[in-house]
Design a protein around this motif. Structure first.
Motif, PDB file in Angstrom:
ATOM      1  N   PHE B   3       0.804  -1.214   0.000  1.00 33.96           N
ATOM      2  CA  PHE B   3       0.000   0.000   0.000  1.00 33.96           C
ATOM      3  C   PHE B   3       0.842   1.273   0.000  1.00 33.96           C
ATOM      4  N   ALA B   4       2.122   1.117   0.226  1.00 40.39           N
ATOM      5  CA  ALA B   4       3.003   2.297   0.201  1.00 40.39           C
ATOM      6  C   ALA B   4       2.986   2.964  -1.165  1.00 40.39           C
ATOM      7  N   THR B   5       2.779   2.151  -2.216  1.00 43.69           N
ATOM      8  CA  THR B   5       2.746   2.735  -3.563  1.00 43.69           C
ATOM      9  C   THR B   5       1.536   3.628  -3.765  1.00 43.69           C
ATOM     10  N   LEU B   6       0.589   3.553  -2.845  1.00 42.36           N
ATOM     11  CA  LEU B   6      -0.631   4.337  -2.976  1.00 42.36           C
ATOM     12  C   LEU B   6      -0.679   5.485  -1.964  1.00 42.36           C
ATOM     13  N   SER B   7       0.456   5.840  -1.410  1.00 39.07           N
ATOM     14  CA  SER B   7       0.462   6.817  -0.316  1.00 39.07           C
ATOM     15  C   SER B   7      -0.093   8.180  -0.734  1.00 39.07           C
ATOM     16  N   ASP B   8      -0.043   8.487  -2.031  1.00 38.66           N
ATOM     17  CA  ASP B   8      -0.547   9.788  -2.475  1.00 38.66           C
ATOM     18  C   ASP B   8      -2.048   9.779  -2.779  1.00 38.66           C
ATOM     19  N   LYS B  33      -9.772  -1.536   3.401  1.00 39.04           N
ATOM     20  CA  LYS B  33      -8.636  -0.737   2.942  1.00 39.04           C
ATOM     21  C   LYS B  33      -8.411  -0.919   1.436  1.00 39.04           C
ATOM     22  N   SER B  34      -8.384  -2.164   1.014  1.00 34.82           N
ATOM     23  CA  SER B  34      -8.120  -2.455  -0.405  1.00 34.82           C
ATOM     24  C   SER B  34      -9.167  -1.798  -1.295  1.00 34.82           C
ATOM     25  N   PHE B  35     -10.410  -1.965  -0.933  1.00 39.92           N
ATOM     26  CA  PHE B  35     -11.467  -1.435  -1.791  1.00 39.92           C
ATOM     27  C   PHE B  35     -11.615   0.077  -1.699  1.00 39.92           C
ATOM     28  N   ASP B  36     -11.273   0.642  -0.539  1.00 42.73           N
ATOM     29  CA  ASP B  36     -11.288   2.110  -0.443  1.00 42.73           C
ATOM     30  C   ASP B  36     -10.279   2.704  -1.424  1.00 42.73           C
ATOM     31  N   TYR B  37      -9.116   2.073  -1.526  1.00 46.75           N
ATOM     32  CA  TYR B  37      -8.107   2.558  -2.479  1.00 46.75           C
ATOM     33  C   TYR B  37      -8.555   2.311  -3.910  1.00 46.75           C
ATOM     34  N   LEU B  38      -9.167   1.151  -4.112  1.00 44.35           N
ATOM     35  CA  LEU B  38      -9.623   0.841  -5.466  1.00 44.35           C
ATOM     36  C   LEU B  38     -10.652   1.860  -5.941  1.00 44.35           C
ATOM     37  N   ARG B  39     -11.583   2.194  -5.078  1.00 44.22           N
ATOM     38  CA  ARG B  39     -12.612   3.158  -5.466  1.00 44.22           C
ATOM     39  C   ARG B  39     -11.982   4.481  -5.871  1.00 44.22           C
ATOM     40  N   ALA B  40     -10.933   4.860  -5.140  1.00 44.51           N
ATOM     41  CA  ALA B  40     -10.247   6.118  -5.463  1.00 44.51           C
ATOM     42  C   ALA B  40      -9.630   6.046  -6.852  1.00 44.51           C
ATOM     43  N   LEU B  41      -9.016   4.925  -7.165  1.00 40.57           N
ATOM     44  CA  LEU B  41      -8.391   4.779  -8.489  1.00 40.57           C
ATOM     45  C   LEU B  41      -9.431   4.664  -9.592  1.00 40.57           C
ATOM     46  N   LEU B  54      -3.455  -3.514  -7.650  1.00 43.01           N
ATOM     47  CA  LEU B  54      -4.552  -3.364  -6.695  1.00 43.01           C
ATOM     48  C   LEU B  54      -5.739  -4.254  -7.089  1.00 43.01           C
ATOM     49  N   THR B  55      -5.981  -4.364  -8.398  1.00 36.79           N
ATOM     50  CA  THR B  55      -7.081  -5.253  -8.811  1.00 36.79           C
ATOM     51  C   THR B  55      -6.749  -6.696  -8.438  1.00 36.79           C
ATOM     52  N   THR B  56      -5.485  -7.059  -8.532  1.00 32.53           N
ATOM     53  CA  THR B  56      -5.072  -8.406  -8.122  1.00 32.53           C
ATOM     54  C   THR B  56      -5.445  -8.626  -6.657  1.00 32.53           C
ATOM     55  N   GLN B  57      -5.092  -7.661  -5.840  1.00 28.00           N
ATOM     56  CA  GLN B  57      -5.398  -7.720  -4.414  1.00 28.00           C
ATOM     57  C   GLN B  57      -6.904  -7.835  -4.182  1.00 28.00           C
ATOM     58  N   CYS B  58      -7.656  -6.962  -4.839  1.00 32.11           N
ATOM     59  CA  CYS B  58      -9.101  -6.920  -4.609  1.00 32.11           C
ATOM     60  C   CYS B  58      -9.803  -8.174  -5.113  1.00 32.11           C
TER      61      CYS B  58
END
Lengths: 364, 379
Positions: B3-8, B33-41, B54-58
């Motif tokens: 998730f560090a790659t998504l810090s911004d 956490k995973s899906f909150d980041y996905l929604r942002a992307l 991230l899609t792999t993770q989700c």
């Protein structure tokens, strides 16, 4: 060119969630860019806002169906939903072969979805070329939405093929469904596939709601299909042992004039396909198919009731099989069938089918 | 997932409504956490390597989320050679996916599918990837390309076979085979599928999917109500006789097995329908030929029935009459309902079925009533 006279809505309906923000507005209206200056747009109620296009902010036919059914179940009169937008979107979802895709994307060119041959460059997305997302599950969802929003209940029950519906091509939809009929009378999910309880229900229900079921069964190339379909459905019920000849009559408890059998000795559930296991949800898929055709009386309703009741969980609800944990899907469909089982002599021994007109075609 | 790659990125939470939600799902914190980041992307429509990861993770967390799969494919397109991630359309007409990415994703999907062989989205994804692989090659420019396509198809068919080994009736798996074969429409594949169905029938004659696939392969995917322009796929009478015999042999292995009986009726009815296809006048020659096929079949079935009733013949373990056999017999007899003898025999069989097959007694009695009416008319 797109149908500017009707505003050319392609994104009407409901989406699964609102995480992408308040766009679109509550009625789920989406617009084709070309219509920005269309006069009719300005005549719309002011609460409808112009939208930003977003590639993932689209409606999905399953969400639209569930939203409408949920609203109806809650007693809503649907006056707050933009029916026209949804119905026009259905038009954009229909493919040339009569089937429907699930997703109406803001980015999709409505022409590509409905253009007939020779319109030039094929603008369809890759997803459309593939035969998923246009199988009979989506046909059923679409036709059910159409039926509910155009209030078909109050129209003539006979859909003449010559009547052109403004939103869906009834004839091609019918043809597509019929191309899914299998050699044994059942219906597969797409053409060529094995017949299955779920798809058989979706196909039959769609034809029924379209008003083309009877006409379809009268077609020359489908001669005998009605009988095959009924037989296929009936054969899905598990076999029962013959009653022992000297069975003690007192063991059978009479309730309301019907004989109540031993709890699971004479239970017989429904399977989804030949040589497969019984599962409670098929009581609806199969039972519902027969119910629509007013043929429920050929089932052993009591035996089926006994089966589904053995699948009732001590926590409440129904599981897929005896001993399985309950889940929403199986509970829902089992309850639907139990409600239907009161009609059409399903649980009666003798039944005069010529007398009964009621019950058939009720939509859950 | 790092998730560090998504810090911004500012995570975007799901909105379950303004009041306390009904029946809310108990997500794990990783899931949220995973899906909150996905929604942002998703909102930013960022089609990048980190979005792809991230899609792999989700998808590991929820392999049924069609939006994530869709986004994953768009990322694949954007990350491939001529990705057109910028214009926001992502339509298939513009971009494609690199072959090695396709291969990798097929493998990854396979691993993901291990515990989810019935997941619609997984199978769909394989088709979507292969659609890219096969795209634009329907007009075969060279023998080399045709051979390459064929080998890709065969590799995928082997994959499906692996799945079918675990669950021989997996509906998605069988239809995936159908999709591959239809898409390539290569005569080799149509004929090898007949062989494949046969091998599956041999290993389990009760596999209805295998019988259904045999029909599919023989008819090159056309069905009983397909347009008349495809009448060429209706079996010839010779072929129909072969298939009828095949079905009867299958039935002899296990007379209680519904599948071969229904296959037999399907074959016979196809010939009957074909004879009546043209206008109101039945094609007399076809009608006569198909009638012969019906009568031959009736004879064989009667023979089987007799041999099962024979007191010295050890009955199959289930004991009792075969409902499927009787059901097939009456269906054939009813074709000749205007002949007194046939209707009487059918009527008697319905009576027998009402006793032997109690769960369907109401159905058999109804058919008995109907044929009784016909008998009265015939007199």
């Amino acid at each position: 060119s797109s149908d500017t006279a009707t505003g050319g809505y392609v994104g009407g309906g409901f989406k699964g969630g609102t995480y992408l923000g308040p766009l679109p507005n509550a009625s789920g209206v989406s617009r084709n860019n070309d219509d920005e200056n269309d006069d009719r747009q300005r005549q719309q109620p002011s609460s409808i806002e112009q939208l930003q296009q977003h590639p993932y902010d689209h409606s999905h036919i399953a969400m639209t169906y569930v939203a409408i059914c949920t609203l109806l179940a809650l007693g809503d009169d649907l006056s707050r939903i933009h029916k026209t937008a949804i119905l026009q979107t259905l038009k954009a979802l229909q493919k040339e072969d009569g089937s429907f895709v699930a997703i109406s994307s803001n980015n999709r060119n409505p022409e590509s979805a409905t253009s007939s041959a020779g319109e030039g460059e094929d603008k369809t997305t890759v997803e459309e070329k593939v035969d998923d997302d246009c199988d009979l599950r989506f046909m059923y969802l679409t036709i059910a939405i159409w039926y509910l929003l155009t209030d078909q209940n109050n129209k003539s029950s006979n859909n003449n093929n010559n009547d052109k519906d403004p939103y869906i091509n009834i004839q091609s939809a019918t043809s597509y469904i019929l191309s899914c009929v299998s050699y044994d009378g059942s219906i597969g999910l797409t053409p060529g596939r094995e017949g299955h309880g779920g798809s058989t229900f979706c196909g039959t229900a769609s034809l029924h709601l379209l008003g083309t079921l009877d006409a379809s069964m009268a077609r020359r190339e489908l001669r005998g299909w009605k009988e095959d379909l009924i037989r296929w459905c009936v054969m899905r019920q598990r076999s029962l042992p013959k009653r022992e000849e000297k069975e003690n009559e007192e063991e059978l408890i009479s309730q309301n004039g019907y004989y109540y059998h031993d709890w699971d000795k004479y239970a017989a559930g429904m399977q989804g396909r030949p040589n497969k296991l019984q599962d409670t949800c098929y009581s609806y898929w199969i039972g519902g198919t027969l119910h629509m055709m007013n043929e429920s009386h050929v089932l052993d309703g009591w035996a089926l009731r006994d089966y589904v009741l053995t699948c009732q969980s001590p926590y409440g609800g129904f599981g897929k099989v005896v001993g399985a944990n309950p889940d929403l899907l199986h509970s829902f469909y089992t309850l639907c069938w139990l409600a239907m089982s009161r009609d059409q002599g399903c649980c009666e021994e003798e039944y005069d089918d010529e007398d009964d007109n009621g019950g058939g075609g009720r939509i859950c | 997932m790092d998730f560090a790659t998504l810090s911004d990125v500012t995570p975007l939470p799901q909105n379950d409504g303004p009041v306390t939600p009904v029946c809310s799902i108990a997500y794990t914190s990783t899931f949220i956490k995973s899906f909150d980041y996905l929604r942002a992307l998703l909102k930013a429509d960022e089609r990048s390597e980190r979005a792809f990861d991230l899609t792999t993770q989700c998808l590991k967390l929820n392999p049924a989320n069609y939006t994530v799969w869709h986004f994953r494919r768009r990322c694949l397109i954007a990350l491939s050679g001529d990705g057109d991630g910028d214009d926001g359309s992502g339509c298939g007409g513009g971009g494609t996916i690199d072959v090695d990415r396709i291969e990798k994703d097929l493998e990854w999907t396979d691993n993901l599918g291990g515990t989810n062989p019935k997941n619609y989205q997984l199978w769909y994804h394989r088709r979507a990837l292969l659609e890219f692989r096969f795209e634009g090659k329907s007009v075969r420019e060279s023998e080399e390309e045709a051979a390459l396509l064929l080998s890709v198809a065969q590799k995928e068919l082997e994959y499906v076979d692996k799945i079918l080994e675990d669950d021989s009736k997996n509906y998605h798996a069988w239809s995936h085979r159908q999709w591959i074969i239809r898409t390539l429409d290569n005569p080799t594949l149509w004929s090898t599928e007949i062989q494949y169905s046969h091998s599956k029938i041999l290993s389990d004659p009760r596999n209805n999917s295998a019988w259904s696939q045999r029909w599919f392969a023989l008819h090159e995917g056309s069905t009983i109500a397909t347009d008349s322009s495809k009448t060429s796929t209706i079996l010839s009478l010779e072929k129909a006789k072969e298939e009828a015999n095949y079905a009867l042999s299958g039935a002899k292995v296990d007379p209680y097995n519904e599948s071969p009986w229904r296959y037999l009726i399907g074959i016979v009815m196809e010939q009957r329908r074909r004879a009546r296809r043209a206008e109101d006048d039945a094609d007399a020659e076809h009608l006569a030929e198909s009638s012969e096929l019906v009568r031959e079949s009736i004879k064989e079935i009667r023979e089987m029935k007799r041999s099962m009733e024979h007191p010295l013949q050890p009955l199959p373990s289930e004991g009792g009459v075969s409902v499927s056999l009787l059901s097939a017999l009456v269906d054939l007899l009813e074709i000749f309902a205007d002949e007194r003898e046939s209707s009487e025999e059918a009527k008697a069989l319905f009576g027998e079925l009402a006793v032997e097959d109690p769960v369907r007694r109401k159905y058999w009695r109804r058919r008995e009533r109907e044929i009784s009416k016909k008998i009265l008319l015939v007199v």
